[in-house]
Design a protein around this motif. Structure first.
Motif, short mmCIF file in Angstrom:
data_model
loop_
_atom_site.label_atom_id
_atom_site.label_comp_id
_atom_site.label_asym_id
_atom_site.label_seq_id
_atom_site.Cartn_x
_atom_site.Cartn_y
_atom_site.Cartn_z
N GLU A 537 0.95 -1.38 -0.10
CA GLU A 537 -0.02 0.00 0.01
C GLU A 537 0.88 1.16 0.12
N ILE A 538 1.96 1.17 0.82
CA ILE A 538 2.96 2.27 0.59
C ILE A 538 3.63 2.66 -0.61
N PHE A 539 3.95 1.33 -1.36
CA PHE A 539 4.61 1.47 -2.67
C PHE A 539 3.46 2.13 -3.55
N LYS A 540 2.26 1.66 -3.46
CA LYS A 540 0.94 1.98 -4.09
C LYS A 540 0.97 3.67 -3.98
N ASN A 541 0.86 4.11 -2.72
CA ASN A 541 0.73 5.54 -2.41
C ASN A 541 1.72 6.35 -3.14
N PHE A 542 3.12 5.77 -3.11
CA PHE A 542 4.24 6.53 -3.55
C PHE A 542 3.93 6.69 -5.17
N LEU A 543 3.65 5.52 -6.01
CA LEU A 543 3.42 5.72 -7.17
C LEU A 543 2.31 6.81 -7.42
N LEU A 544 1.40 6.77 -6.87
CA LEU A 544 0.20 7.71 -6.88
C LEU A 544 0.54 9.01 -6.66
N GLU A 545 1.11 9.35 -5.69
CA GLU A 545 1.72 10.60 -5.54
C GLU A 545 2.63 11.14 -6.58
N LYS A 546 3.61 10.40 -6.93
CA LYS A 546 4.56 10.95 -8.19
C LYS A 546 4.12 10.75 -9.31
N LEU A 547 3.00 10.02 -9.63
CA LEU A 547 2.35 9.97 -11.04
C LEU A 547 1.21 10.65 -11.19
N PHE A 548 0.65 11.22 -10.27
CA PHE A 548 -0.72 12.11 -10.39
C PHE A 548 -0.59 13.02 -9.32
N ASN A 549 -0.18 14.23 -9.97
CA ASN A 549 0.22 15.54 -9.10
C ASN A 549 -1.04 15.93 -8.51
N ASP A 550 -2.05 15.93 -9.19
CA ASP A 550 -3.22 16.71 -8.59
C ASP A 550 -4.29 15.68 -8.91
N ILE A 551 -4.59 14.98 -7.69
CA ILE A 551 -5.67 14.02 -7.59
C ILE A 551 -6.88 14.76 -7.09
N THR A 552 -7.91 14.89 -7.83
CA THR A 552 -9.12 15.28 -7.63
C THR A 552 -10.45 14.17 -7.13
N ASP A 553 -11.49 14.52 -6.84
CA ASP A 553 -12.29 13.59 -6.70
C ASP A 553 -13.14 12.83 -7.72
N GLU A 554 -12.83 13.57 -8.89
CA GLU A 554 -13.26 13.14 -10.11
C GLU A 554 -12.37 12.20 -10.62
N ASN A 555 -11.00 12.13 -10.34
CA ASN A 555 -10.05 11.23 -10.95
C ASN A 555 -9.41 10.36 -10.20
N ILE A 556 -9.67 10.00 -8.77
CA ILE A 556 -9.18 9.24 -7.72
C ILE A 556 -9.48 7.80 -8.25
N ASP A 557 -10.38 7.50 -8.78
CA ASP A 557 -10.66 5.85 -9.28
C ASP A 557 -10.02 5.75 -10.47
N TYR A 558 -9.84 6.76 -11.46
CA TYR A 558 -8.89 6.49 -12.51
C TYR A 558 -7.56 6.53 -12.45
N ALA A 559 -7.01 7.24 -11.50
CA ALA A 559 -5.71 7.20 -10.89
C ALA A 559 -5.32 5.72 -10.29
N ASN A 560 -6.05 5.29 -9.43
CA ASN A 560 -5.97 4.12 -8.86
C ASN A 560 -6.06 2.97 -9.75
N GLU A 561 -6.51 2.69 -10.97
CA GLU A 561 -6.83 2.12 -11.83
C GLU A 561 -5.70 1.85 -12.74
N ILE A 562 -4.79 3.26 -13.02
CA ILE A 562 -3.63 3.08 -13.69
C ILE A 562 -2.61 2.59 -12.95
N ILE A 563 -2.44 2.77 -11.51
CA ILE A 563 -1.57 2.20 -10.61
C ILE A 563 -1.70 0.86 -10.49
N GLN A 564 -2.89 0.50 -10.52
CA GLN A 564 -3.19 -0.89 -10.33
C GLN A 564 -2.71 -1.75 -11.88
#
Length: 692
Positions: A537-564
């Motif tokens: 989970e820490i690794f996923k959060n790191f990827l999320l933070e570095k690859l999606f600089n501006d996470i919004t309510d609208e794109n959080i699901d999309y961002a998680n999908e790409i990280i997965q």
């Protein structure tokens, strides 16, 4: 064609350029040695180093002095070392390794520079909290409520990171019991994350600064390793870019350090100067000027070619503006290509360097420019696989513009597609993929690709029984703590990390990290990841933070999908990507981006070209359209023309004998520009090869 016979007169002419370098060495006169592609620049560099060793070696040893040779890549470092042979007075290394070698022992001064950097970062963060629109709801709080909010968030830091990449509703639900007095801040989850991240980062930096001022033991040293591609200032760790910044600051600030460097290293050679960061040139200029001021001898030699500057952070032609007074020495012989290839690349660069082959037997090359269609690319390549008798001993190298094609043909399409869809590389940031995902130079890899490379490298090293233990341990200091039995247990433990996909492999690593009481195992993983990998989970959060600089309510699901998607890609595909990066591909046809061929040469080259490059729709077409009179261009257009010219020059000059350019867009508006360089334009149609 054999490219082997050199006349005595040509040998004498080539020698004159070396004699000019030798004379400047004798006079402690810093130079800029310009040589076109395939000129034997590295040969001239090696011969210059040998000259210093022959004539000054004994004196250098007697006075405990050394020669510095800075290269642009690890590959170049290895080549120089191999060609130079064993020498304990020549330090050959990349820019970052050498700069760290120069400054790392001056920790007292480095800590002062680090304090300055921390204060600057603290100031920026404080300003952001006060002025940024995203922090508006926090700004509206009075001082007492701000303190209460910070206290709550510090007490629930673990909860925050556990819910960092969940849906907005779930994050609100997690923090609702704690933040009942702050309903407005929780309304916009994206801004909430930014506020909290900034507060955490500000606090970490403030604590670090306080601990430095308190003279605490663990805050007396600044650390840099090549594993870190991002700053951890609060942990006293710096990244590549910050290292150069610290190097420039400390050397320019302390005259005593300048003199120590000058007296310890009276000869400095810099390879591929055009791609060198401006900060390095500034450091060298500072040393050169101070040496003159105090009357100490110092020779600095820049070796390279401004026409081969293809990286945005390279100094290029600006070198003479930063390091004033360099003596120019030009070499015009070409030792790589046939005269037919040389003729074409001379037309491309069109400057004061007009190359000629050093060889008498330099004919026999074949260069043709074709126009065709995208759907005919594969057939065009296959035609020359047969015509040029391509095999494992006679490979074909295809240069393509898009990372997508390189990734697809090389076997790691899914990795490319996933990165392309991240916030960091999507849209206007797409061009960064050119250097940050598919680059053979590790220092150019982006932060996440560099981390993935380190993970796959560790995976490879562990599985390869021939890998030296020190290569796995990363630092010799770790092996010093272990006996043979401890090492055996450690390697066996590392081999327990398994997984078909990246996500499974990371999960395995983190499980052992938290369950096995092995300090060295933990340190190996800390060095690999740059942080404590206690869960996937820490690794996923790191990827999320570095690859999606501006996470919004609208794109959080999309961002998680790409990280997965990145986590679900099989390790075998990452292995193919890894082999591409370290240039260990096994196919008969190798695919490269234009930038990826820098410094290399191939017998057989096909270049696939089109109007656009990245997001610039009018790229190569712009160059050919303006080739007749580029002097009319100004500002950004002039810069673009030079940028395209350099890339075209580097790409075409990779060819030794056979070169084909296949242009897949309409060219009727700039055919004259193409003909000016390549001569006759041929049409290609896979249904009617008789037209060729």
């Amino acid at each position: 064609m054999s490219l082997s016979i050199i006349s005595p007169s040509n040998r004498e002419k080539e020698m004159q350029s070396l004699i000019s370098i030798y004379n400047s060495i004798e006079n402690s006169e810093s130079i800029i040695f310009n040589s076109g592609a395939g000129a034997g620049k590295t040969y001239s560099l090696i011969e210059s180093l040998k000259y210093v060793i022959r004539n000054y070696g004994r004196s250098l040893k007697k006075h405990n002095q050394q020669i510095i040779c800075i290269t642009y890549t690890n590959v170049a470092t290895k080549e120089v070392k191999e060609r130079l042979g064993n020498s304990d007075i020549v330090l050959v290394s990349t820019i970052h390794e050498r700069i760290w070698g120069l400054i790392k022992q001056y920790q007292k001064e480095l800590v002062e520079i680090h304090k300055e950097k921390l204060k600057e970062e603290i100031s920026i963060l404080q300003k952001n909290i006060i002025t940024n629109k995203e922090f508006e709801k926090y700004q509206e709080l009075d001082d007492a409520k701000k303190e209460k909010f910070k206290r709550i968030m510090f007490e629930n830091k673990e909860l925050f990171y556990q819910n960092y990449n969940v849906r907005a509703a779930d994050l609100k639900m997690a923090f609702q019991p704690f933040l009942e007095d702050f309903p407005e801040i929780l309304k916009n989850v994206s801004n909430f994350r930014k506020i909290v991240n900034t507060i955490y980062k500000l606090e970490r930096n403030l604590v670090c600064l306080e601990n430095i001022n308190l003279n605490k033991k663990e805050y007396k040293f600044v650390d840099y390793t090549s594993n870190y591609n991002n700053d951890q200032l609060h942990n006293m760790k710096i990244s590549h870019d910050t290292l150069l910044e610290y190097g420039q600051r400390i050397i320019e600030k302390y005259d005593t350090l300048k003199q120590i460097v000058i007296d310890k290293y009276p000869f400095v050679f810099i390879d591929e100067y055009q791609d060198t960061n401006e900060k390095i040139v500034s450091i060298m200029s500072s040393l050169d000027n101070y040496a003159k001021k105090i009357g100490h001898k110092l020779f600095i030699g820049y070796f390279g070619d401004t026409a081969q500057n293809i990286y945005d952070d390279g100094v290029g032609s600006k070198i003479n503006d930063i390091h004033i007074g360099l003596k120019p020495i030009n070499k015009e012989f070409n030792r790589r290509s046939t005269k037919e290839v040389i003729s074409v690349i001379n037309q491309i660069r069109n400057d004061n360097i007009k190359q000629v082959s050093i060889y008498n037997d330099c004919g026999g090359g074949s260069i043709k420019f074709y126009k065709g269609a995208q759907e005919n690319v594969r057939d065009f390549i296959n035609k020359y696989v047969h015509e040029w008798n391509i095999s494992s001993a006679n490979k074909l190298h295809c240069l393509v513009l898009t990372n997508k094609v390189v990734a697809e043909y090389s076997g790691f399409k899914n990795i490319y597609e996933a990165f392309k869809e991240t916030g960091k590389y999507k849209g206007i940031n797409y061009n960064q993929l050119n250097t940050e995902l598919l680059n053979n130079d590790l220092s150019k890899l982006g932060e996440v690709p560099k981390l993935l490379f380190s993970i796959i490298k560790l995976h490879n090293n562990i599985l390869n029984n021939k890998t030296p233990v020190l290569e796995i341990l990363s630092k010799k200091s770790l092996s010093d703590k272990l006996n043979i039995e401890d090492l055996r247990k450690l390697i066996n433990l590392l081999k327990q990390n398994k997984g078909k996909t990246l996500g499974e492999y990371i999960t395995s690593i983190s499980a052992y990290y938290t369950s096995v009481n092995n300090e060295i195992y933990e340190k190996i993983m800390d060095l690999t990841f740059g942080y404590k990998i206690t869960s996937c989970e820490i690794f996923k959060n790191f990827l999320l933070e570095k690859l999606f600089n501006d996470i919004t309510d609208e794109n959080i699901d999309y961002a998680n999908e790409i990280i997965q998607k990145l986590l679900d890609i099989e390790m075998d595909e990452y292995e193919l990507w890894y082999k591409f990066i370290i240039d260990k591909q096994e196919q008969n046809i190798n695919y490269h981006t234009y930038h990826g061929t820098k410094g290399r040469e191939f017998e057989n080259v096909i270049i696939i070209m089109e109007n656009a490059f990245g997001k610039t729709r009018d790229y190569f077409s712009f160059f050919f359209k303006n080739l007749s009179d580029p002097s009319l261009l100004q500002g950004a257009e002039k810069d673009l023309f030079e940028k395209v010219k350099n890339l075209l020059y580097v790409s075409c000059s990779r060819a030794i004998k056979n070169l084909r350019v296949f242009y897949i867009d309409e060219i009727s508006n700039f055919e004259s520009g193409i003909e000016n360089i390549f001569g006759q334009i041929y049409s290609y149609n896979c249904e009617d090869r008789s037209s060729i």
